[in-house]
Design a protein around this motif. Structure first.
Motif, PDB file in Angstrom:
ATOM      1  N   TRP A 183       8.319  63.165 -42.376  1.00 47.91           N
ATOM      2  CA  TRP A 183       7.326  64.117 -42.899  1.00 47.91           C
ATOM      3  C   TRP A 183       7.983  65.039 -43.910  1.00 47.91           C
ATOM      4  CZ3 TRP A 183       2.175  64.094 -42.338  1.00 47.91           C
ATOM      5  CH2 TRP A 183       1.648  63.251 -41.354  1.00 47.91           C
ATOM      6  N   HIS A 184       7.397  65.117 -45.105  1.00 49.37           N
ATOM      7  CA  HIS A 184       7.903  65.962 -46.182  1.00 49.37           C
ATOM      8  C   HIS A 184       6.834  66.101 -47.258  1.00 49.37           C
ATOM      9  CE1 HIS A 184       8.448  61.901 -47.756  1.00 49.37           C
ATOM     10  NE2 HIS A 184       8.478  62.436 -48.964  1.00 49.37           N
ATOM     11  N   ASP A 191       5.960  66.171 -51.380  1.00 47.58           N
ATOM     12  CA  ASP A 191       6.597  65.693 -52.609  1.00 47.58           C
ATOM     13  C   ASP A 191       7.342  66.859 -53.258  1.00 47.58           C
ATOM     14  OD1 ASP A 191       5.860  62.917 -52.802  1.00 47.58           O
ATOM     15  OD2 ASP A 191       3.818  63.555 -53.226  1.00 47.58           O
ATOM     16  N   PRO A 192       8.476  66.591 -53.906  1.00 46.97           N
ATOM     17  CA  PRO A 192       9.262  67.692 -54.491  1.00 46.97           C
ATOM     18  C   PRO A 192       8.535  68.397 -55.639  1.00 46.97           C
ATOM     19  CG  PRO A 192      10.183  65.571 -55.120  1.00 46.97           C
ATOM     20  CD  PRO A 192       9.113  65.292 -54.105  1.00 46.97           C
ATOM     21  N   GLN A 226       2.504  69.787 -52.537  1.00 45.35           N
ATOM     22  CA  GLN A 226       3.557  70.807 -52.478  1.00 45.35           C
ATOM     23  C   GLN A 226       3.111  72.076 -51.743  1.00 45.35           C
ATOM     24  OE1 GLN A 226       2.690  69.260 -55.561  1.00 45.35           O
ATOM     25  NE2 GLN A 226       4.276  67.767 -55.129  1.00 45.35           N
ATOM     26  N   LYS A 246       4.148  69.283 -38.381  1.00 42.65           N
ATOM     27  CA  LYS A 246       4.444  68.422 -39.538  1.00 42.65           C
ATOM     28  C   LYS A 246       3.773  69.003 -40.779  1.00 42.65           C
ATOM     29  CE  LYS A 246       6.183  65.379 -36.670  1.00 42.65           C
ATOM     30  NZ  LYS A 246       7.571  65.352 -36.385  1.00 42.65           N
ATOM     31  N   LYS A 247       4.343  68.699 -41.956  1.00 40.47           N
ATOM     32  CA  LYS A 247       3.705  69.099 -43.201  1.00 40.47           C
ATOM     33  C   LYS A 247       4.023  68.102 -44.302  1.00 40.47           C
ATOM     34  CE  LYS A 247       7.000  72.310 -45.255  1.00 40.47           C
ATOM     35  NZ  LYS A 247       7.132  73.658 -45.803  1.00 40.47           N
ATOM     36  N   GLY A 248       3.090  67.979 -45.227  1.00 36.69           N
ATOM     37  CA  GLY A 248       3.256  67.048 -46.333  1.00 36.69           C
ATOM     38  C   GLY A 248       2.655  65.702 -46.005  1.00 36.69           C
ATOM     39  N   ASP A 273       3.899  61.509 -44.407  1.00 39.14           N
ATOM     40  CA  ASP A 273       4.840  60.573 -43.810  1.00 39.14           C
ATOM     41  C   ASP A 273       4.784  59.312 -44.668  1.00 39.14           C
ATOM     42  OD1 ASP A 273       6.579  59.474 -41.963  1.00 39.14           O
ATOM     43  OD2 ASP A 273       5.046  59.087 -40.459  1.00 39.14           O
TER      44      ASP A 273
END
Length: 174
Positions: A89-90, A92-93, A128, A141-143, A145
């Motif tokens: 889980w993230h 995008d930059p 973001q 969780k965030k963003g 998977d």
């Protein structure tokens, strides 16, 4: 009205030239948009791209359907995810267009929507401004998977924009 870089990438699927005097029908393409709502939850929407016009990019080359975005500074890269890659889980930059070139991969948003993509599919990642989930199966969780489908590696073309992410506007490029 801004139109999508996704369209430029989708031109690979549109005819570069045509025979005869009749204008071919205007194409309709789509992309997946990983977007964030006002509460900081990510979602995935399938978005149409339809603002094409027929023009030669470099005469005397034949006309092709185009739908360009306003110019921006961008970083382009090719990535290769090893077999069995797990993105965890993230967010995008930065806002980024992702086009699988080889292999298949999947992305799951915080609302549980999951899509699989292969060569020629397009994703615009704009998650973001997410906030950690407060409850449910993705609590904390965030963003999004993500991971590979199958046993092979996956090659992606990634185009990261310097534009600021926009919240609560799914399908903003068309």
């Amino acid at each position: 009205m801004p139109s999508g870089l996704a369209t430029l990438l989708a031109l690979a699927a549109a005819p570069a030239s045509f025979a005869g005097s009749a204008t071919p029908p205007k194409p309709l393409r789509s992309y997946q948009h990983l977007w964030t709502d006002a509460q900081g939850i990510s979602h995935i929407a399938r978005c149409p791209v339809s603002n094409f016009f027929l023009k030669s990019m470099s005469p005397p080359a034949g006309p092709q359907w185009q739908d360009p975005m306003p110019p921006r500074t961008a970083t382009m890269m090719m990535t290769v995810q090893p077999a069995h890659w797990n993105g965890a889980w993230h967010p995008d930059p930065r806002p980024q267009w992702i086009v699988p070139l080889k292999g298949r991969w999947w992305v799951r948003a915080m609302d549980g929507t999951r899509v699989e993509m292969g060569p020629g599919d397009i994703l615009f990642g704009e998650d973001q401004n997410v906030q950690p989930m407060r409850d449910g199966p993705y609590k904390g969780k965030k963003g999004h998977d993500a991971g590979n489908v199958g046993d092979g590696e996956v090659t992606l073309l990634v185009i990261q924009s310097d534009a600021a992410p926009v919240t609560n506007q799914p399908c903003r490029y068309h």
